[in-house]
Enzyme design. Structure first.
Site, PDB file in Angstrom:
ATOM      1  N   HIS A 153       0.677  -1.334   0.040  1.00 22.45           N
ATOM      2  CA  HIS A 153       0.079   0.006   0.116  1.00 22.45           C
ATOM      3  C   HIS A 153       1.012   1.235   0.077  1.00 22.45           C
ATOM      4  O   HIS A 153       1.894   1.403   0.734  1.00 22.45           O
ATOM      5  CB  HIS A 153      -1.041   0.055   1.222  1.00 22.45           C
ATOM      6  CG  HIS A 153      -1.511   1.306   1.416  1.00 22.45           C
ATOM      7  ND1 HIS A 153      -1.327   2.121   2.448  1.00 22.45           N
ATOM      8  CD2 HIS A 153      -2.790   1.868   0.713  1.00 22.45           C
ATOM      9  CE1 HIS A 153      -2.151   3.171   2.252  1.00 22.45           C
ATOM     10  NE2 HIS A 153      -3.052   3.242   1.309  1.00 22.45           N
ATOM     11  N   SER A 154       0.537   2.302  -0.908  1.00 24.74           N
ATOM     12  CA  SER A 154       1.440   3.339  -0.877  1.00 24.74           C
ATOM     13  C   SER A 154       2.795   3.371  -0.844  1.00 24.74           C
ATOM     14  O   SER A 154       3.131   2.744  -1.887  1.00 24.74           O
ATOM     15  CB  SER A 154       0.717   4.293   0.386  1.00 24.74           C
ATOM     16  OG  SER A 154       1.202   5.517   0.452  1.00 24.74           O
TER      17      SER A 154
END
Length: 359
Positions: A153-154
């Site tokens: 994520h991210s």
């Protein structure tokens, strides 16, 4: 965000860290054996309602500066999936998603150095993107994995993407949650030296600072977090703070390393030509899930500009062809935490497929 503000994730300013006790023997421990009394007290305060598909164990792996902490779900005999959290987040980022994924996989969510329950880097060492890529290889080597999948994520997706290009024979599938496999230097070339300078200045300033950690009550910590994290709901904020704070006599302090600054100060930006070269090295099937109200740029002030996403997406599609899948879901940058059911089915189908199918 100034030093007196509560944490902002995943893109935030200065935090308050604390020295960690080195752990010298890699071994698998239960949660009760792993956590100190102060941590257990704090975890009890923050713990949300129990969920099905619960965590099986916690783990510490020895590294030269201390240890890397991780959470494990599922049988160790299942196909492994390494889960990489975002900037200034921690392994709890996946607590609501993993119970919805196929049970016959083995999920390991690690805390990057300076985050969560992992040790801070030794004094004098900066936090660069490449260091986190090295951390991934340390974990993989310790677990003796020959081939595995990555879900990031991210910032964790950027780290996972760079690892997948650097060690292409190791990665079977790469899942990107509202992120890209590399940070493109689109409209950033003139800023790169400024980022490097600010990172150096920030680290030296923190080393010279005698400012103590700010102690907040649990409610103050939560409200400050929510104020500075518009994409995170209250239950998700509690999850991140559960692993990202330490209880002291008068309240809570953030446990992440104060040397960690803005992500653009540590990220390796790459040119379009380099990106094409890197993507051609991939041997992994790639799934990119874009949140329609998510982030589009490393720097939030540029977030209205979606051209970098379109450029990278076009390169991935052109180079990887049917090995690349792209889908959009309603939600913000933390859709995998706030509404995990919106991405769980897509991820599950991708993990279980022997060849990528159009989603």
């Amino acid at each position: 965000m100034g030093e007196d503000a509560a944490p902002r994730a995943p893109y935030a300013g200065v935090g308050w860290g604390r020295p960690r006790v080195p752990f010298h023997l890699p071994q698998l421990l239960t949660t009760d054996h792993l956590l100190t009394r102060s941590r257990m007290s704090r975890l009890h305060h923050w713990h949300p309602r129990p969920r099905s598909g619960s965590l099986t164990s916690e783990m510490k792996l020895a590294v030269p500066w201390g240890h890397i902490a991780a959470k494990l779900w599922g049988s160790q005999q299942g196909p492994p999936v390494l889960c990489l959290h975002g900037w200034l987040d921690n392994a709890n980022s996946f607590d609501r998603l993993i119970p919805l994924l196929p049970k016959d996989f083995h999920y390991v969510a690690m805390d990057f150095g300076g985050h969560g329950l992992s040790s801070h880097y030794s004094p004098g060492l900066p936090y660069y993107q490449q260091n986190f890529v090295i951390e991934v290889q340390r974990v993989v080597a310790a677990l003796k994995w020959n081939r595995f999948s990555i879900m990031g994520h991210s910032f964790g997706g950027i780290v996972g993407g760079m690892y997948s290009c650097t060690f292409p024979e190791m990665v079977d599938k790469l899942i990107l949650l509202d992120t890209l496999p590399c940070a493109l230097d689109y409209k950033e070339s003139e800023n790169l030296l400024t980022y490097k300078r600010r990172m150096i200045e920030h680290m030296l300033q923190i080393e010279a600072s005698q400012k103590p950690q700010r102690v907040l009550s649990p409610e103050e910590m939560l409200q400050g977090f929510l104020k500075n994290n518009s994409h995170v709901g209250e239950e998700c904020a509690r999850l991140l703070l559960q692993r990202g704070t330490t209880q002291v006599a008068t309240g809570l302090v953030l446990s992440r390393d104060r040397r960690i600054s803005l992500p653009e100060h540590s990220i390796d930006f790459v040119s379009r030509n380099l990106l094409v070269h890197f993507i051609r090295k991939l041997q992994a099937h790639v799934l990119l899930i874009k949140a329609t109200q998510g982030f589009y740029n490393v720097r939030r002030e540029n977030d209205a500009d979606k051209e970098a996403l379109h450029l990278v997406k076009d390169i991935l599609k052109s180079v990887l062809k049917e090995w690349f899948q792209y889908t959009e879901v309603p939600g913000n940058h933390y859709v995998h935490m706030n509404q995990p059911q919106r991405v769980a089915g897509i991820i599950s189908s991708f993990l279980k497929s022997s060849a990528p199918n159009q989603l």
